[in-house]
Design a protein around this motif. Sequence first.
Motif, PDB file in Angstrom:
ATOM      1  N   GLU A 104     -45.916  27.735 -46.015  1.00  0.00           N
ATOM      2  CA  GLU A 104     -46.978  27.120 -45.637  1.00  0.00           C
ATOM      3  C   GLU A 104     -47.354  25.958 -45.134  1.00  0.00           C
ATOM      4  O   GLU A 104     -47.776  25.675 -44.034  1.00  0.00           O
ATOM      5  CB  GLU A 104     -48.350  27.612 -46.766  1.00  0.00           C
ATOM      6  CG  GLU A 104     -49.814  27.992 -45.985  1.00  0.00           C
ATOM      7  CD  GLU A 104     -50.818  28.641 -46.691  1.00  0.00           C
ATOM      8  OE1 GLU A 104     -51.630  29.193 -46.569  1.00  0.00           O
ATOM      9  OE2 GLU A 104     -51.278  27.990 -47.800  1.00  0.00           O
ATOM     10  N   THR A 119     -53.748  39.036 -43.816  1.00  0.00           N
ATOM     11  CA  THR A 119     -54.998  37.692 -43.585  1.00  0.00           C
ATOM     12  C   THR A 119     -54.679  36.600 -42.772  1.00  0.00           C
ATOM     13  O   THR A 119     -53.689  35.796 -42.599  1.00  0.00           O
ATOM     14  CB  THR A 119     -55.953  36.776 -44.370  1.00  0.00           C
ATOM     15  OG1 THR A 119     -54.608  36.326 -45.189  1.00  0.00           O
ATOM     16  CG2 THR A 119     -56.318  38.557 -45.688  1.00  0.00           C
ATOM     17  N   GLU A 120     -55.835  36.478 -42.216  1.00  0.00           N
ATOM     18  CA  GLU A 120     -55.860  34.858 -41.214  1.00  0.00           C
ATOM     19  C   GLU A 120     -55.158  33.564 -41.720  1.00  0.00           C
ATOM     20  O   GLU A 120     -56.132  33.340 -43.057  1.00  0.00           O
ATOM     21  CB  GLU A 120     -57.241  34.620 -40.116  1.00  0.00           C
ATOM     22  CG  GLU A 120     -56.961  35.698 -39.061  1.00  0.00           C
ATOM     23  CD  GLU A 120     -57.845  35.515 -38.143  1.00  0.00           C
ATOM     24  OE1 GLU A 120     -58.400  34.660 -37.956  1.00  0.00           O
ATOM     25  OE2 GLU A 120     -58.297  36.119 -37.337  1.00  0.00           O
ATOM     26  N   MET A 121     -54.612  32.821 -40.970  1.00  0.00           N
ATOM     27  CA  MET A 121     -54.306  31.344 -41.818  1.00  0.00           C
ATOM     28  C   MET A 121     -55.484  30.475 -41.836  1.00  0.00           C
ATOM     29  O   MET A 121     -56.261  31.031 -40.932  1.00  0.00           O
ATOM     30  CB  MET A 121     -53.750  30.661 -41.512  1.00  0.00           C
ATOM     31  CG  MET A 121     -51.781  30.923 -41.438  1.00  0.00           C
ATOM     32  SD  MET A 121     -50.453  30.146 -40.761  1.00  0.00           S
ATOM     33  CE  MET A 121     -50.828  29.167 -41.264  1.00  0.00           C
ATOM     34  N   GLU A 122     -56.409  30.408 -42.947  1.00  0.00           N
ATOM     35  CA  GLU A 122     -57.084  29.112 -42.997  1.00  0.00           C
ATOM     36  C   GLU A 122     -56.654  27.394 -41.778  1.00  0.00           C
ATOM     37  O   GLU A 122     -55.720  27.417 -41.962  1.00  0.00           O
ATOM     38  CB  GLU A 122     -57.238  27.968 -44.372  1.00  0.00           C
ATOM     39  CG  GLU A 122     -57.827  29.055 -45.408  1.00  0.00           C
ATOM     40  CD  GLU A 122     -59.142  29.828 -44.795  1.00  0.00           C
ATOM     41  OE1 GLU A 122     -60.027  29.029 -43.949  1.00  0.00           O
ATOM     42  OE2 GLU A 122     -59.581  30.621 -44.562  1.00  0.00           O
ATOM     43  N   PRO A 123     -57.315  27.535 -41.081  1.00  0.00           N
ATOM     44  CA  PRO A 123     -57.275  26.278 -40.153  1.00  0.00           C
ATOM     45  C   PRO A 123     -56.946  24.922 -40.712  1.00  0.00           C
ATOM     46  O   PRO A 123     -57.474  24.617 -41.570  1.00  0.00           O
ATOM     47  CB  PRO A 123     -58.463  25.924 -39.239  1.00  0.00           C
ATOM     48  CG  PRO A 123     -59.337  27.233 -39.443  1.00  0.00           C
ATOM     49  CD  PRO A 123     -58.531  28.317 -40.459  1.00  0.00           C
ATOM     50  N   PRO A 124     -55.708  24.209 -40.083  1.00  0.00           N
ATOM     51  CA  PRO A 124     -55.659  22.881 -40.437  1.00  0.00           C
ATOM     52  C   PRO A 124     -56.600  21.888 -40.630  1.00  0.00           C
ATOM     53  O   PRO A 124     -57.058  22.663 -39.641  1.00  0.00           O
ATOM     54  CB  PRO A 124     -54.169  22.263 -40.508  1.00  0.00           C
ATOM     55  CG  PRO A 124     -53.969  23.248 -39.477  1.00  0.00           C
ATOM     56  CD  PRO A 124     -55.180  24.309 -39.068  1.00  0.00           C
ATOM     57  N   THR A 125     -56.972  21.368 -41.749  1.00  0.00           N
ATOM     58  CA  THR A 125     -57.944  20.140 -41.977  1.00  0.00           C
ATOM     59  C   THR A 125     -56.967  19.191 -40.923  1.00  0.00           C
ATOM     60  O   THR A 125     -56.020  18.493 -40.904  1.00  0.00           O
ATOM     61  CB  THR A 125     -58.627  19.961 -42.595  1.00  0.00           C
ATOM     62  OG1 THR A 125     -57.136  19.225 -43.586  1.00  0.00           O
ATOM     63  CG2 THR A 125     -58.974  20.483 -43.821  1.00  0.00           C
ATOM     64  N   ARG A 151     -46.446  28.067 -50.736  1.00  0.00           N
ATOM     65  CA  ARG A 151     -47.130  27.155 -49.865  1.00  0.00           C
ATOM     66  C   ARG A 151     -46.160  26.201 -49.811  1.00  0.00           C
ATOM     67  O   ARG A 151     -46.391  25.708 -48.882  1.00  0.00           O
ATOM     68  CB  ARG A 151     -47.592  26.810 -51.770  1.00  0.00           C
ATOM     69  CG  ARG A 151     -48.855  27.313 -51.981  1.00  0.00           C
ATOM     70  CD  ARG A 151     -50.006  27.552 -51.262  1.00  0.00           C
ATOM     71  NE  ARG A 151     -50.915  28.251 -51.328  1.00  0.00           N
ATOM     72  CZ  ARG A 151     -51.401  29.771 -51.060  1.00  0.00           C
ATOM     73  NH1 ARG A 151     -51.412  29.362 -49.417  1.00  0.00           N
ATOM     74  NH2 ARG A 151     -52.465  30.392 -51.651  1.00  0.00           N
TER      75      ARG A 151
END
Length: 72
Positions: free
Chosen positions: A11, A64-70, A8
Amino acid sequence: MTTEELYRQFETLTVDMVVKEKHDILECAAMMMAQAMRIYKTALTPDDYESMIKAVLESSDGITEMEPPTLQ
């Protein structure tokens, strides 16, 4: 620090470099990959290094793809 916490932290560093510092995400990925490869090459025997490289290549479909940052 657990492996999950370390993951984390990396990340968060990646998101900060891309979103806050506006670095290209592919350039960041290339730098991290280059550093990882240098660490593996240094820490592993030649046979273990080759086995690790093969394992990474063979597992590439499961990444897996990364979650797009907010946006903040």
